[in-house]
Write a protein that holds these residues in place. Structure first.
Motif, PDB file in Angstrom:
ATOM      1  N   ILE A 184      54.530  97.772 -24.487  1.00 25.39           N
ATOM      2  CA  ILE A 184      54.617  98.914 -25.390  1.00 25.39           C
ATOM      3  C   ILE A 184      56.065  99.125 -25.827  1.00 25.39           C
ATOM      4  N   SER A 185      56.237  99.653 -27.014  1.00 25.61           N
ATOM      5  CA  SER A 185      57.576  99.955 -27.515  1.00 25.61           C
ATOM      6  C   SER A 185      57.470 101.003 -28.615  1.00 25.61           C
ATOM      7  N   ASP A 186      58.599 101.575 -28.959  1.00 25.54           N
ATOM      8  CA  ASP A 186      58.654 102.628 -29.958  1.00 25.54           C
ATOM      9  C   ASP A 186      59.949 102.460 -30.736  1.00 25.54           C
ATOM     10  N   TYR A 187      59.945 102.770 -32.015  1.00 26.28           N
ATOM     11  CA  TYR A 187      61.205 102.722 -32.763  1.00 26.28           C
ATOM     12  C   TYR A 187      61.415 104.048 -33.482  1.00 26.28           C
ATOM     13  N   ARG A 188      62.645 104.524 -33.445  1.00 24.55           N
ATOM     14  CA  ARG A 188      63.012 105.809 -34.047  1.00 24.55           C
ATOM     15  C   ARG A 188      64.339 105.683 -34.774  1.00 24.55           C
ATOM     16  N   TYR A 189      64.550 106.616 -35.707  1.00 24.25           N
ATOM     17  CA  TYR A 189      65.751 106.561 -36.527  1.00 24.25           C
ATOM     18  C   TYR A 189      66.608 107.812 -36.352  1.00 24.25           C
TER      19      TYR A 189
END
Length: 348
Positions: free
Chosen positions: A238-243
């Protein structure tokens, strides 16, 4: 696998040759750059007022990366489409680029048909030839055959197309120097380099059994999406990307629960001297807020001399890192059994 320094054992777990394809990322970029900018388009393609790129997965985050990298230089409106249909404004003044490594992606082909009905100009970037102008490549530097491991073709191929169309000014030396930089820095991540001296292996060990939040900004936004995708498919994690700065307006208040986030959550901040001054300031304060809430955080400082060099540097690091993560999990890095299962069910 207990040791990332047993190269023979890794190659046994990698029958398709993902490691070889990963090491060829600069070769993919070089081939794509030399070929794609030479594509000849009809004059009417160069007069459109907006560009829509239809793509999914690895064929989405690559043009998204170019869009973020050249956001202030692309001369017309530019949008990524990730649906079966194109936006309502698409018409005869639009160019719709169908981006699909295989040339068979369902959503992309459906979007292309919708674009045809609306009278749009259509181009392609894929390994399968279509009856429209575009960049159709021979993926000779991707022996494993997995599209996401051949991202250099779609990434730099897309840039070359935009240059050929006259919508982006990209100097040949700037691009070739960036590819050379990625090739050189990739030597530090090679399988033969022991873990103690190998940043990619160290990062893989750090990420194992974590829920990473990939934090980027500005010209690296597309890469953040790409790294998260690679972690999902290659490492099966699992992974997540945010700015930044968007996350500063909500995410900082969402770190109290559940408590398990303190056991497996990890904020990975990609830092760059190319960020604007306000954004650089936000990175430091964001990390402060994260660590004050007892969450783990790690900085990755990119060293490339300019933005495009740092994009290729980041993808070189992420490619090797996710490969080593797959090895740590004893997973075949090319296999995508659940995606294959989903597609099989969809076809019934």
């Amino acid at each position: 696998m207990n040791s990332l320094d047993d190269v023979a054992a890794m190659k046994q777990k990698d029958p398709s040759g993902v490691l070889a394809s990963t090491a060829m990322f600069p070769d993919q970029c070089q081939q794509a750059w030399e070929e794609s900018q030479k594509v000849v388009f009809p004059d009417e393609y160069k007069k459109v007022k907006n560009i829509v790129v239809a793509g999914m997965g690895g064929s989405r985050f690559t043009p998204k990366t170019i869009g973020a990298l050249y956001r202030n230089k692309i001369k017309v409106s530019y949008e990524i489409c990730e649906d079966y249909t194109v936006p309502g404004y698409v018409n005869s003044d639009s160019l719709v680029i169908l981006c699909s490594y295989s040339g068979t992606t369902e959503e992309v082909l459906a979007a292309g048909e919708d674009a045809r009905k609306k009278g749009a100009k259509i181009a392609g970037i894929m390994s399968k030839k279509m009856d429209v102008p575009g960049y159709y490549f021979d993926p000779k530097f991707n022996p494993c055959g997995q599209p996401r491991i051949g991202g250099g073709y779609l990434l730099i191929g897309h840039l070359g197309l935009l240059k050929a169309l006259g919508f982006v000014e990209a100097e040949d030396k700037e691009v070739t120097d960036a590819i050379a930089f990625a090739r050189e820095i990739g030597k530090k991540y090679a399988a033969e380099v022991l873990t103690e001296q190998n940043p990619a292996k160290k990062l893989a060990l750090l990420l194992k059994d974590k829920h990473p939040f990939i934090i980027t900004a500005e010209f690296l936004k597309g890469f953040g999406n790409g790294f998260a995708n690679q972690i999902n498919e290659t490492a099966k994690m699992i992974s997540d990307y945010r700015y930044i700065s968007e996350l500063n307006h909500h995410l900082l208040e969402g770190l109290s629960h559940p408590d398990s986030i303190r056991q497996n959550g990890l904020f990975l901040f990609f830092l760059s001297h190319c960020y604007s001054e306000p954004v650089r300031k936000r990175f430091g304060i964001t990390k402060d807020v994260v660590t004050k809430q007892q969450l783990a955080a790690e900085d990755i400082e990119l060293t490339g001399p300019d933005k495009i060099s740092q994009v290729l540097e980041a993808y070189t690091l992420s490619g090797f890192t996710t490969y080593y993560m797959a090895m740590l999990y004893d997973a075949d890095p090319v296999a995508i059994p659940w995606v294959d299962y989903f597609k099989a069910q969809l076809a019934k």
